[in-house]
Each structure stands twice: as structure tokens, then as C-alpha cells.
Design an enzyme around this catalytic site. Structure first.
Site, PDB file in Angstrom:
ATOM      1  N   GLU A  96     -15.322  17.330  17.421  1.00 21.83           N
ATOM      2  CA  GLU A  96     -15.646  17.547  16.010  1.00 21.83           C
ATOM      3  C   GLU A  96     -16.277  16.317  15.368  1.00 21.83           C
ATOM      4  OE1 GLU A  96     -11.748  20.340  15.207  1.00 21.83           O
ATOM      5  OE2 GLU A  96     -11.981  18.450  14.164  1.00 21.83           O
ATOM      6  N   CYS A 109     -17.848  11.113   9.939  1.00 23.61           N
ATOM      7  CA  CYS A 109     -16.573  10.813  10.586  1.00 23.61           C
ATOM      8  C   CYS A 109     -16.703  11.267  12.037  1.00 23.61           C
ATOM      9  CB  CYS A 109     -15.454  11.566   9.862  1.00 23.61           C
ATOM     10  SG  CYS A 109     -13.844  11.341  10.617  1.00 23.61           S
ATOM     11  N   CYS A 116      -6.550  13.679  22.398  1.00 22.91           N
ATOM     12  CA  CYS A 116      -5.943  12.360  22.245  1.00 22.91           C
ATOM     13  C   CYS A 116      -4.617  12.356  22.993  1.00 22.91           C
ATOM     14  CB  CYS A 116      -5.711  12.040  20.768  1.00 22.91           C
ATOM     15  SG  CYS A 116      -5.010  10.388  20.518  1.00 22.91           S
ATOM     16  N   CYS A 120       0.730  11.892  18.263  1.00 22.02           N
ATOM     17  CA  CYS A 120       1.389  11.842  16.954  1.00 22.02           C
ATOM     18  C   CYS A 120       1.733  13.286  16.564  1.00 22.02           C
ATOM     19  CB  CYS A 120       0.473  11.198  15.913  1.00 22.02           C
ATOM     20  SG  CYS A 120      -0.094   9.555  16.410  1.00 22.02           S
ATOM     21  N   CYS A 123      -0.244  15.643  14.063  1.00 25.18           N
ATOM     22  CA  CYS A 123      -1.710  15.682  14.187  1.00 25.18           C
ATOM     23  C   CYS A 123      -2.148  16.801  15.125  1.00 25.18           C
ATOM     24  CB  CYS A 123      -2.174  14.323  14.704  1.00 25.18           C
ATOM     25  SG  CYS A 123      -3.844  14.304  15.337  1.00 25.18           S
ATOM     26  N   GLY A 177      -9.241  11.549  18.438  1.00 22.45           N
ATOM     27  CA  GLY A 177      -9.012  10.464  19.383  1.00 22.45           C
ATOM     28  C   GLY A 177      -8.711   9.142  18.711  1.00 22.45           C
ATOM     29  N   SER A 209     -10.929   2.968  12.819  1.00 21.08           N
ATOM     30  CA  SER A 209      -9.510   3.174  12.534  1.00 21.08           C
ATOM     31  C   SER A 209      -8.697   3.036  13.812  1.00 21.08           C
ATOM     32  CB  SER A 209      -9.288   4.555  11.926  1.00 21.08           C
ATOM     33  OG  SER A 209      -9.373   5.538  12.929  1.00 21.08           O
ATOM     34  N   CYS A 351      -8.000  16.495  11.164  1.00 21.26           N
ATOM     35  CA  CYS A 351      -8.430  16.081  12.490  1.00 21.26           C
ATOM     36  C   CYS A 351      -8.056  17.119  13.543  1.00 21.26           C
ATOM     37  CB  CYS A 351      -7.780  14.723  12.699  1.00 21.26           C
ATOM     38  SG  CYS A 351      -7.312  14.200  14.287  1.00 21.26           S
TER      39      CYS A 351
HETATM   40  S1  SF4 Z   1      -5.974  11.458  16.930  1.00 26.66           S
HETATM   41 FE1  SF4 Z   1      -4.966   9.763  15.826  1.00 26.66          FE
HETATM   42  S2  SF4 Z   1      -3.290  10.713  14.654  1.00 26.66           S
HETATM   43 FE2  SF4 Z   1      -3.974  12.196  16.211  1.00 26.66          FE
HETATM   44  S3  SF4 Z   1      -2.575  11.892  17.979  1.00 26.66           S
HETATM   45 FE3  SF4 Z   1      -4.396  10.615  18.304  1.00 26.66          FE
HETATM   46  S4  SF4 Z   1      -3.882   8.617  17.450  1.00 26.66           S
HETATM   47 FE4  SF4 Z   1      -2.387  10.089  16.636  1.00 26.66          FE
END
Ligand code: SF4
Length: 394
Positions: A96, A109, A116, A120, A123, A177, A209, A351
Site C-alpha cells: 500500500e 506515505c 511486517c 504489534c 496493527c 513494514g 519512522s 496501515c
Molecule cells: S507495521 Fe509498524 S506498527 Fe505494524 S507491526 Fe510493523 S512495526 Fe508494528
């Protein structure tokens, strides 16, 4: 389409790397400059590099990996201010990219990984698991696609909203990610986007970030460019952060704070703290006070983004009252804090959410969180080993 295992990602090469390639192909060194000139304009298909001889174009077509993505979904939200693009690369992997339009600012963005591994739990991307790293070319390409869509008028039929520019002005590495878990592609793409002969974005208009990969923060500082560092903190005590951001077990708050302080000192660049405000999880007075203390010590600006409820995630958005009270409490403690709008809520801009609804719509089930927890353990082990070796795993 399968990609040849020895295919080159031209965006992963530096200028010197392009010269080496020209030498290897027994071409004059100025060919490297010609190729570079095309790449910085977003042209990575050698067949379109019209000032190269036909024979060289044919050779490069075989050597360069195809990174040009196909646009498979485009959702528009916020009265045309948010454009969420689902892009599919030649190997079928989809990611995305979000374009956000403001007066005099067009921010993209971008994603750095397909999925990922950091897991988390709030997310959507983390819940879907890790599939693969993106190459530098695939990262740069997202900016190229958004920029081309703006310049060509493909994004808006008529005038752009709010006097938004017709080209990309800012890039934030906040998509799918963890950028610092794919350090080679992140650093290479930052160099390309900053290149004064090409994309020409100032370092200050690029924001990277991280949820707190300390070795990566230190590598980013060594890049010598004052890009803005945005630390996704989300919790200001180790007990809660261990739960919300599992990489905190490997790099706890004190270690992260020291790395951020060092980044600030090295780059002379202010950092920001991102805080996804989750209803009755991290919106209480204890967290507000702990956050205020960290932000004051780091002289960081805090951005609060109320959580977008996502499918399959058990937590919820905070109430208006608790949001207001949290922001006021942090501000009253002398911290600069901004309550961000939930840009893209109606474009599924949390996200990983467009991809989640796309895969769910296609009948694919998202992996269970237990898989994410296992991956975090594996990554934490690998990350610890890399930290000991003085480098970052990617
Ligand atoms: S994309 Fe960012 S918020 Fe989502 S699991 Fe990965 S590190 Fe965590």
C-alpha cells in the site's frame, strides 16, 4: 512473472555502482550518468532510456529487475484529500501507498516491507505477518507512481483540493513494514529521493519512522542527512510497551531514548514521537505523564493519532473526552502536541487495511496473531545477534 535471481535493482546501486556496471559492460563511464539521469526521473525500464544505444538497452533489460508496479486498487477518501493505492509488483506481491493532499503539500506515505514481522498487536499489517522485504527500487517506485499520477492529472479529474501541488513534496516512511528492519532499501531510497539532480527532496521533507530498532537509528544517523526521525512510541512505560510494541523487549525505553537523543545530537534535527491513542489502553493519566517526561527530555514534538478500528483487532478508538483530556494533560506539562486527524479513515488508511480488506475480499484468511508472536521472538533473537555484531538485521 518470476524475477531472475541475479537480476540487478538499479536503485540499489550508487552512482559508483552504475560506473562499475558500465565498466563491466565495457561501456564508457558517461553511460552511468545517462542511466542515472533516467533513474532519478523515475524511468527504470531500459527500453525507455532513449539516449542509450539499442544494444545496451537490450543488455540492461536482461540485467535489471522489473520493479514497476501495477495499480490494482485506488480508494479516495476525505473529499479527495486522501488517495490510497494498492500496488502489485511483477512477482505478485502487493503493498500500500497513500497520497495525502494538503495546501501546498503532497505527502506520500510509503511501505518498505510486504507485511511486517514485528507483530504489534493493534496493527493490521502486523496481524497479516511478514512476506518479504521490498527492494530500494520498489520503495522509490511508490513515490514515482504517486508523483506521476499527480503530474498527469490521474488523481483528480478537475482541480486538486485545497491548492495542493501537482507533484510530491514530502515522503514519510510510515506505510507497511518497519523501515529500519529493511535498512539497505530504506537508506538507498532516501539517497535517491534526496539526490539534488533527481527527485531533489530536501532531507527535512523526508520522514523515517521506527518503532524503536536502536541499531537502525544509529545507522540512519551515520547517513549524514538530517531526515526527520519519527519514533512510534505508543506506550511510555516498559510494561505496557512490551505488550503493544513487542520489539521493546529487545530495545527497552531507556535504550531507545538514548539512541534518539544521540540521533538528535548528530543530525541537529528535531525528532517527533508518534502515539496511536487506543481507547482505555494508553489514553490514561499515567501514560500521559510518562510520555510528557520523555518528550520533554528529548524536546520532541508529539503527534497523537486516534486509533482506526481495524478488522480482527480487539482494541478500539478512544472516546472524544479521553482524547481531549490526554492531549490537554500532555500540553499542560509543557510539551508541543498535535492531535492529527484520522486521515483516510474512509479510504481504509490504517496501515495495512486496504490490503487486509482486499485479501479478505479475495477469500484469503489473515494469519492468526500466534504466528506474529512467534516471528517477534525469532526477530528479537536475530536482532540481538545483529546488535552484538554491530549491525542491523534486515
Ligand atoms: S507495521 Fe509498524 S506498527 Fe505494524 S507491526 Fe510493523 S512495526 Fe508494528
Amino acid at each position: 512473472m518470476s524475477v531472475a535471481p541475479d537480476a540487478l535493482d538499479p536503485y540499489a546501486l550508487t552512482r559508483e555502482g552504475l560506473v562499475d556496471l558500465a565498466v563491466e559492460l565495457e561501456e564508457p563511464a558517461y553511460r552511468a550518468e545517462q542511466i542515472h539521469g533516467w533513474l532519478v526521473r523515475g524511468v527504470d525500464d531500459p527500453n525507455e532510456m532513449t539516449n542509450l544505444p539499442r544494444s545496451l538497452r537490450a543488455i540492461l533489460s536482461e540485467r535489471f529487475a522489473p520493479t514497476r508496479p501495477e495499480l490494482v486498487a485506488h480508494r479516495v477518501g476525505d473529499d479527495g484529500h486522501t488517495h490510497k493505492l494498492l500496488l502489485r509488483f511483477p512477482d505478485g506481491e502487493a503493498i500500500e501507498t497513500v497520497l495525502m493532499l494538503y495546501p501546498k503539500r503532497a505527502t506520500v506515505c510509503i511501505s518498505t516491507q510486504a507485511g511486517c514481522a514485528l507483530g504489534c498487536p493493534f496493527c493490521a499489517t502486523g496481524q497479516a505477518g511478514f512476506r518479504r522485504q521490498l527492494t530500494a527500487g520498489e520503495v522509490v517506485r511508490q513515490v514515482v507512481v504517486a508523483d506521476a499520477a499527480l503530474r498527469s492529472g490521474a488523481i483528480a479529474d478537475e482541480e486538486l483540493p485545497d491548492g495542493a501541488p501537482d507533484h510530491v513534496t514530502n515522503v514519510v516512511y510510515m506505510g507497511m513494514g518497519e523501515p529500519l528492519a529493511n535498512l539497505p532499501a530504506t537508506l538507498a531510497s532516501v539517497r535517491w529521493l534526496h539526490d539534488p539532480d533527481g527527485f531533489g527532496l530536501s532531507a527535512r521533507s523526508i520522514t523515517v519512522s521506527t518503532v524503536g530498532l536502536v541499531p537502525g537509528i544509529r545507522k540512519l544517523a551515520e547517513l549524514g542527512l538530517p531526515v526527520t526521525l519519527a519514533v512510534s512510541l505508543h506506550a511510555a512505560t516498559d510494561d505496557l510497551r512490551d505488550e503493544l510494541v513487542p520489539i521493546n523487549v529487545t530495545h527497552p525505553l531507556a535504550e531507545l531514548e538514548q539512541a534518539v537523543r544521540d540521533y538528535r545530537r548528530t543530525t541537529n534535527r528535531r525528532v517527533s514521537i508518534e502515539w496511536c491513542l487506543i481507547g482505555e489502553v494508553n489514553d490514561d493519566e499515567r501514560q500521559a505523564d510518562a510520555l510528557s517526561a520523555i518528550a520533554r527530555r528529548l524536546r520532541a514534538h508529539v503527534n497523537v493519532i486516534p486509533m482506526n478500528p481495524t478488522p480482527g483487532v480487539r482494541w478500539k478508538e478512544p472516546s472524544r473526552e479521553r482524547t481531549r483530556a490526554f492531549v490537554d494533560r500532555v500540553r499542560d506539562r509543557g510539551v508541543e502536541i498535535t492531535l492529527r486527524d484520522t486521515r483516510g479513515r474512509d479510504a481504509d488508511a490504517a496501515c495495512g487495511q486496504l490490503l487486509a480488506s482486499y485479501t479478505v475480499g479475495a477469500g484469503t484468511r489473515l494469519p492468526a496473531a500466534v504466528g506474529a508472536a512467534r516471528r517477534v521472538d525469532e526477530l528479537a533473537t536475530a536482532d540481538r545477534g545483529a546488535a552484538q555484531a554491530g549491525e542491523v538485521s534486515s
